[in-house]
Design an enzyme around this catalytic site. Structure first.
Site, PDB file in Angstrom:
ATOM      1  CD  GLU A  49      -2.596   0.916   2.788  1.00 54.52           C
ATOM      2  OE1 GLU A  49      -3.555   1.679   2.985  1.00 54.52           O
ATOM      3  OE2 GLU A  49      -2.256   0.009   3.588  1.00 54.52           O
ATOM      4  CE  LYS A 119      -7.110   0.980   3.780  1.00 54.17           C
ATOM      5  NZ  LYS A 119      -5.895   1.308   4.558  1.00 54.17           N
ATOM      6  CB  CYS A 184      -4.445  -2.163   4.274  1.00 53.83           C
ATOM      7  SG  CYS A 184      -3.640  -2.387   5.895  1.00 53.83           S
ATOM      8  CB  SER A 368      -5.764 -61.393   5.198  1.00 58.68           C
ATOM      9  OG  SER A 368      -5.340 -60.034   5.150  1.00 58.68           O
ATOM     10  CG  LEU A 371      -0.494 -52.693   5.381  1.00 59.65           C
ATOM     11  CD1 LEU A 371       0.009 -51.704   4.336  1.00 59.65           C
ATOM     12  CD2 LEU A 371      -0.246 -52.138   6.783  1.00 59.65           C
ATOM     13  CG  ASP A 372      -6.471 -53.063   2.890  1.00 59.97           C
ATOM     14  OD1 ASP A 372      -5.904 -51.974   3.094  1.00 59.97           O
ATOM     15  OD2 ASP A 372      -6.580 -53.572   1.767  1.00 59.97           O
ATOM     16  CD  GLU A 481      -8.045 -53.541  -1.530  1.00 54.99           C
ATOM     17  OE1 GLU A 481      -7.051 -54.239  -1.244  1.00 54.99           O
ATOM     18  OE2 GLU A 481      -9.130 -53.621  -0.923  1.00 54.99           O
ATOM     19  CD1 TRP A 486      -6.445 -55.656  -5.493  1.00 55.82           C
ATOM     20  CD2 TRP A 486      -6.459 -56.051  -7.683  1.00 55.82           C
ATOM     21  NE1 TRP A 486      -5.546 -56.664  -5.743  1.00 55.82           N
ATOM     22  CE2 TRP A 486      -5.527 -56.920  -7.087  1.00 55.82           C
ATOM     23  CE3 TRP A 486      -6.642 -56.120  -9.062  1.00 55.82           C
ATOM     24  CZ2 TRP A 486      -4.785 -57.844  -7.811  1.00 55.82           C
ATOM     25  CZ3 TRP A 486      -5.904 -57.038  -9.783  1.00 55.82           C
ATOM     26  CH2 TRP A 486      -4.986 -57.886  -9.154  1.00 55.82           C
ATOM     27  CB  THR A 488     -14.156 -60.919  -5.321  1.00 55.55           C
ATOM     28  OG1 THR A 488     -12.830 -61.347  -5.636  1.00 55.55           O
ATOM     29  CG2 THR A 488     -15.156 -61.899  -5.911  1.00 55.55           C
ATOM     30  CE  LYS A 615     -15.564 -55.771  -9.323  1.00 55.06           C
ATOM     31  NZ  LYS A 615     -14.143 -56.173  -9.322  1.00 55.06           N
TER      32      LYS A 615
END
Length: 655
Positions: A49, A119, A184, A368, A371-372, A481, A486, A488, A615
């Site tokens: 300014e 301004k 400003c 399993s 990780l998931d 997934e 990815w 079923t 899906k």
């Protein structure tokens, strides 16, 4: 590299080293900063300014000599910019119009003055006495102003050599982006002018400021810039007066910020004795995408603004100032613990509410050793602890099959025991072999039937066992997934509540590591989690190798999850086209993946993403944890029969 073609615009905020009331010195320093910005291919540059005179001139603003000198300095900058036609520069000066003095921003290019913006809000409290000198832009009645400048053509091709000015603000349009200006104090008001400008579609707000320093003020000032950029879905470029303007009772620091949609992209060093320049590449296309999705951003037709069209042949930058995060779903280090805790709590409380609502006190979950299922189990344990339910009501079921390895089996059992849940082992080999006989499937034919039969057998066990105990099946599949399909169909794709449905693979791994490192006291549990983290991603549906190791690694088939998560984030969060995603991926993964490899996996991503929508159209409920979710009841409504041809055709140009 043409960043403009990919939707970016390079901007800068500067706080030059100035002297109070020394226009010649100030102009030369501004020129030096312009030259520095030019070397960095800056396309729009904003100064503070009243930078031509300095802000803290006090009653000297009344002096005709200072007013005239400011205009002469403006003339010099116009001539200077004629040799630099690829940049727009915004400077501040006092401007006398019909016996009133206005605090204005002048928008300059090599063609002259594009416009003046006065301004609006004039502070007159505490250490500020601006109403003593300046009039609010709201009082303007003229739409143009004549400027006389000793044979200098200040206005280029503007008709009748009159410069546009507007009491209602002004919008500047180009083919690459539009911007507006406030000064400003305007930002500090309940309804800043930038809010109206944003409603009218400007992509960027430039603020010329002279904000002095007080204890704690910089944090608040920064939050104002950051929040206003977020509220407006815009970029906010803020340039404030520097240390050289400090005088009498006020000290300035040269605080400059560049923010985009709530995030700070660049910030200056304060109290620097030298001129400061910060630069950022603004993602115009991403800002416009957010506006497009937000139905509360219609054109505010009742708000009349002067609009200026300009054409600048912007120079093409040789490098990007912007860095692209290769892992956009993983929180930044400075907020890592808080953000991961929030994700985990959202997952936990989502499941807890479903259990509370249904009155169900038991669950089944397939474990399993991957990780998931590990993350899903950790979330489930936390939910049961929250509700005061016994952990033994969690039935962790491991279902070894043809591809199960000793490593994953041992980790699955050890994890369940360490968390004190009920451990069940139900092998599926005999049931699947019988099923193969029933449908006349060759057991040596490792095709999709071979794989999916195992996934569906496991889901049937989980569902039936849940019915037996009066429980709920907790799903383990993640968002990556779901994006790739990815999973079923009606196998691991299905559950009664999926706690990971909006958690991408890269974030799944980060959450498990976070739990291991900061939420686990026992060394044994920590060791199990780290070994799971080190295990390759695999559905383990094909027989293990002779060495007993995993024979089917997911990323060998679908590509790196870190790439797919990056693609997914850019496509869904910002609506990016394939060419733009490739451009940014090349920057984000430079040195790790070759351009042709990026194109290869992006092609696969599009093919699978479009083909597998059916899906996602019937996916189970699950908590939304971030800005992207693939649930048809939440963020993503896509026809299952859409064609990917447009996206794939564009990718051919990248080959």
């Amino acid at each position: 590299m043409n960043i403009n073609d990919h939707g970016f615009l390079r901007v800068a905020a500067a706080s030059p080293k100035l002297k109070v009331a020394d226009c010649d010195y100030n102009t030369e320093e501004i020129k030096r900063v312009i030259e520095q910005a030019q070397r960095e291919d800056v396309q729009i540059l904003c100064f503070p300014e009243l930078c031509l005179t300095a802000y803290s001139c006090g009653d000297l603003f009344f002096q005709k000599a200072l007013q005239q000198k400011a205009l002469e300095s403006l003339c010099k900058l116009i001539l200077f910019l004629e040799e630099r036609p690829s940049m727009i520069v915004i400077v501040g000066l006092p401007l006398c119009i019909k016996n009133s003095l206005y605090n204005v921003a002048a928008v300059l290019s090599g063609d002259g003055i594009l416009g003046f913006v006065p301004k609006t809000y004039i502070p007159n409290n505490n250490e500020y006495y601006e109403k003593r000198w300046f009039t609010s832009g709201d009082n303007l009645t003229d739409f143009t102003v004549n400027i006389e400048g000793d044979n200098f053509d200040l206005t280029g091709d503007i008709e009748n050599s009159k410069v546009p000015i507007s009491s209602k603000g002004m919008i500047f349009h180009s083919s690459y982006g539009s911007f507006g200006i406030e000064i400003c104090e305007d930002l500090w008001m309940p309804v800043p002018p930038s809010s109206e400008l944003a409603m009218l579609g400007v992509d960027m707000i430039f603020n010329l400021s002279a904000s002095n320093e007080l204890v704690g003020k910089n944090h608040y000032r920064k939050s104002l810039v950051q929040q206003q950029s977020g509220r407006c879905n815009a970029a906010y470029i803020y340039a404030s007066a520097g240390w050289g303007e400090s005088t009498t009772d006020m000290v300035f620091s040269g605080a400059c910020f560049i923010a985009e949609n709530g995030s700070i992209l660049a910030e200056s060093e304060r109290f620097s004795p030298e001129s400061e320049l910060i630069i950022a590449d603004i993602d115009i296309e991403a800002l416009r995408y957010d506006r497009l999705k937000n139905s509360n951003y219609p054109s505010a037709t009742s708000l009349i603004k002067k609009e200026i069209d300009y054409y600048i042949d912007f120079v093409t930058p040789e490098k990007m100032y912007r860095r692209f995060n290769p892992h956009p779903f993983i929180p930044a280090k400075e907020v890592n613990d808080e953000s991961l805790s929030e994700v985990f709590n959202i997952q936990t409380h989502g499941l807890a509410k479903r259990l509370l609502h249904t009155g169900i006190r038991k669950v089944t979950i397939g474990i399993s050793g991957g990780l998931d299922s590990t993350l899903a189990l950790l979330v489930t344990v936390q939910a049961f602890d929250l509700l005061g339910l016994p952990r033994k009501n969690i039935y962790g079921i491991t279902m070894p099959g043809f591809g199960t390895t000793g490593r994953t089996y041992d980790n699955a059992v050890a994890l369940m025991k360490s968390l004190d849940v009920t451990v069940k082992e139900i092998p599926i080999k005999e049931a699947v072999i019988q099923h193969f006989k029933d449908i006349e499937q060759d057991i040596t034919n490792f095709d999709v039937t071979y794989e999916n039969s195992q996934a569906r057998e496991r889901t049937q066990i989980l569902m039936d066992f849940a019915n037996k105990i009066g429980g709920l099946v907790v799903g383990t599949g993640n968002m990556s997934e779901l994006a790739l399909g990815w999973a079923t169909y009606n196998g691991d794709h299905m559950s009664m509540y999926g706690v990971n449905t909006s958690v991408p693979k890269t974030l799944v791994a980060t959450l498990v590591r976070w739990v291991a490192d900061s939420r686990t006291d026992e060394e044994t549990s920590r060791s199990i989690l780290h070994d799971i983290l080190d295990t390759p991603f695999s559905p383990e549906l094909l027989p293990a190798g002779e060495d007993g190791k995993i024979a089917q690694e997911t990323e060998h088939f679908v590509g790196p999850y870190e790439l797919h998560d990056f693609f997914l984030h850019r496509m869904l969060r910002y609506g990016d086209a394939p060419s733009r995603i490739c451009f940014m991926a090349e920057q984000a993964f430079a040195g790790k993946y070759a351009p042709e490899e990026l194109v290869k996996w992006l092609k696969l991503f599009y093919r699978r993403f479009f083909a597998q929508q059916f899906k996602r159209s019937c996916m189970p409920d699950g908590p939304k944890v971030g800005s992207i979710n693939l649930s048809p009841r939440s963020d993503w409504r896509m026809p299952s029969d859409a064609s990917a041809d447009i996206w794939l055709e564009e990718l051919k140009k990248q080959e």
